[in-house]
Design a protein around this motif. Sequence first.
Motif, mmCIF file in Angstrom:
data_model
loop_
_atom_site.group_PDB
_atom_site.id
_atom_site.type_symbol
_atom_site.label_atom_id
_atom_site.label_comp_id
_atom_site.label_asym_id
_atom_site.label_seq_id
_atom_site.Cartn_x
_atom_site.Cartn_y
_atom_site.Cartn_z
ATOM 1 N N ILE A 75 36.977 48.465 32.806
ATOM 2 C CA ILE A 75 37.964 47.559 33.382
ATOM 3 C C ILE A 75 39.323 47.953 32.814
ATOM 4 O O ILE A 75 39.497 48.028 31.598
ATOM 5 C CB ILE A 75 37.634 46.087 33.064
ATOM 6 C CG1 ILE A 75 36.232 45.770 33.608
ATOM 7 C CG2 ILE A 75 38.679 45.159 33.673
ATOM 8 C CD1 ILE A 75 35.732 44.380 33.299
ATOM 9 N N THR A 92 36.314 40.722 30.723
ATOM 10 C CA THR A 92 35.488 41.936 30.692
ATOM 11 C C THR A 92 34.068 41.640 30.244
ATOM 12 O O THR A 92 33.106 42.190 30.789
ATOM 13 C CB THR A 92 36.119 43.021 29.787
ATOM 14 O OG1 THR A 92 36.291 42.500 28.466
ATOM 15 C CG2 THR A 92 37.456 43.479 30.323
ATOM 16 N N LYS A 111 32.473 43.217 42.884
ATOM 17 C CA LYS A 111 33.579 42.310 43.213
ATOM 18 C C LYS A 111 33.104 40.985 43.800
ATOM 19 O O LYS A 111 33.715 39.948 43.581
ATOM 20 C CB LYS A 111 34.538 42.982 44.209
ATOM 21 C CG LYS A 111 35.349 44.118 43.630
ATOM 22 C CD LYS A 111 36.236 44.742 44.705
ATOM 23 C CE LYS A 111 37.026 45.927 44.151
ATOM 24 N NZ LYS A 111 37.876 46.538 45.194
ATOM 25 N N GLU A 122 36.148 39.254 41.817
ATOM 26 C CA GLU A 122 37.452 39.563 42.400
ATOM 27 C C GLU A 122 38.422 38.388 42.238
ATOM 28 O O GLU A 122 39.608 38.584 41.918
ATOM 29 C CB GLU A 122 37.300 39.924 43.875
ATOM 30 C CG GLU A 122 38.592 40.280 44.585
ATOM 31 C CD GLU A 122 39.283 41.522 44.029
ATOM 32 O OE1 GLU A 122 40.459 41.730 44.370
ATOM 33 O OE2 GLU A 122 38.662 42.276 43.242
ATOM 34 N N ARG A 125 39.438 38.252 38.624
ATOM 35 C CA ARG A 125 40.371 39.347 38.326
ATOM 36 C C ARG A 125 41.793 38.938 38.693
ATOM 37 O O ARG A 125 42.744 39.160 37.931
ATOM 38 C CB ARG A 125 39.968 40.604 39.106
ATOM 39 C CG ARG A 125 40.847 41.820 38.842
ATOM 40 C CD ARG A 125 40.445 42.972 39.746
ATOM 41 N NE ARG A 125 40.858 42.760 41.110
ATOM 42 C CZ ARG A 125 42.063 43.091 41.599
ATOM 43 N NH1 ARG A 125 42.966 43.664 40.806
ATOM 44 N NH2 ARG A 125 42.359 42.877 42.858
ATOM 45 N N GLN A 137 42.106 46.225 36.955
ATOM 46 C CA GLN A 137 41.174 46.771 37.939
ATOM 47 C C GLN A 137 39.783 46.931 37.340
ATOM 48 O O GLN A 137 39.634 47.403 36.213
ATOM 49 C CB GLN A 137 41.657 48.148 38.424
ATOM 50 C CG GLN A 137 42.928 48.116 39.241
ATOM 51 C CD GLN A 137 42.735 47.483 40.603
ATOM 52 O OE1 GLN A 137 41.659 47.534 41.175
ATOM 53 N NE2 GLN A 137 43.798 46.885 41.139
ATOM 54 N N VAL A 138 38.765 46.511 38.106
ATOM 55 C CA VAL A 138 37.381 46.804 37.738
ATOM 56 C C VAL A 138 37.076 48.146 38.387
ATOM 57 O O VAL A 138 36.862 48.227 39.594
ATOM 58 C CB VAL A 138 36.415 45.709 38.246
ATOM 59 C CG1 VAL A 138 34.983 46.049 37.857
ATOM 60 C CG2 VAL A 138 36.820 44.344 37.684
#
Length: 291
Positions: A75, A92, A111, A122, A125, A137-138
């Motif tokens: 991540i 994370t 996501k 998502e 995030r 960003q993953v």
Amino acid sequence: MEITATLVKDLRERTGAGMMECKKALTENKGDIDAAAEWLRKQGLAKADKKASRVAAEGRIAMAQDGGKAVLVEINSETDFVAKDENFLKFTDAVAKAALASGAKDAEALKAVKLPSGETVEEARAAVIAKVGENVQVRRLVAANSANNVAAYVHGGRIGVLVEVKGGDADFARGVAMHVAAMNPPYNKAADVPADFLAKEKEIELAKMSEKDKAKPAEILEKIIGGKVAKIVNEVTLYGQPYVLNTDQTVEAAAKAAGADVVGFQRIAVGEGIEKVVEDYAAEVAKAMQV
């Protein structure tokens, strides 16, 4: 409705957003805390969209494991500072656990996985982006699921390794994972080295030889070149390298002594393959002064 300090505090604890953002959200939604929380989530999505183009090459490798089932997730954040932020670290860890539980095959599938909070990965995030102010960003995940010994190891939050070992024990598997993290061998065993790699190395070694050596009989020449290439093969394979926990023996010898066979491994490092933007702050300031 009056926007009280207690209401702002409750919304802040619920969402993690800043005090002023919480006050604005409550004002926009006439004190309705549920509507305000939803409003903040939507604002977070908008911020996430705006930051999506910014390079995120720092970050963390998060790990989760349950017996022979293990996962590593990379991540990313824009700075190392955010990679150590409490909000980022909680996110994370939650994503790694969700990846393990869901069996998601890749970052795209991950996501849509739901976290215990009820949010998808998502959505969570986007919320983290709103809190930390950076693109997050993953990026990718790797997983293992085996009846053999599986070791998951993360070094400094930046290098992650999964190793599958048949036989031996958990300690040996972890030792191999530590070796892979430190030495980054491209291949597992000599048999895994591609034929075109060997051919290229033979070509290079032949080109390096003197005309006198090249004039030697073909069988002797082949033996000389073969010895040089064998040394290179040892350098690029896990089994051929000196074992970091006991450099007096190779990993192959250590595996044999442990009654083990390394089936394979996966290694990922934060930001590898991402082109980082090098900031020249002095030039930036100088340019600003000229305006």
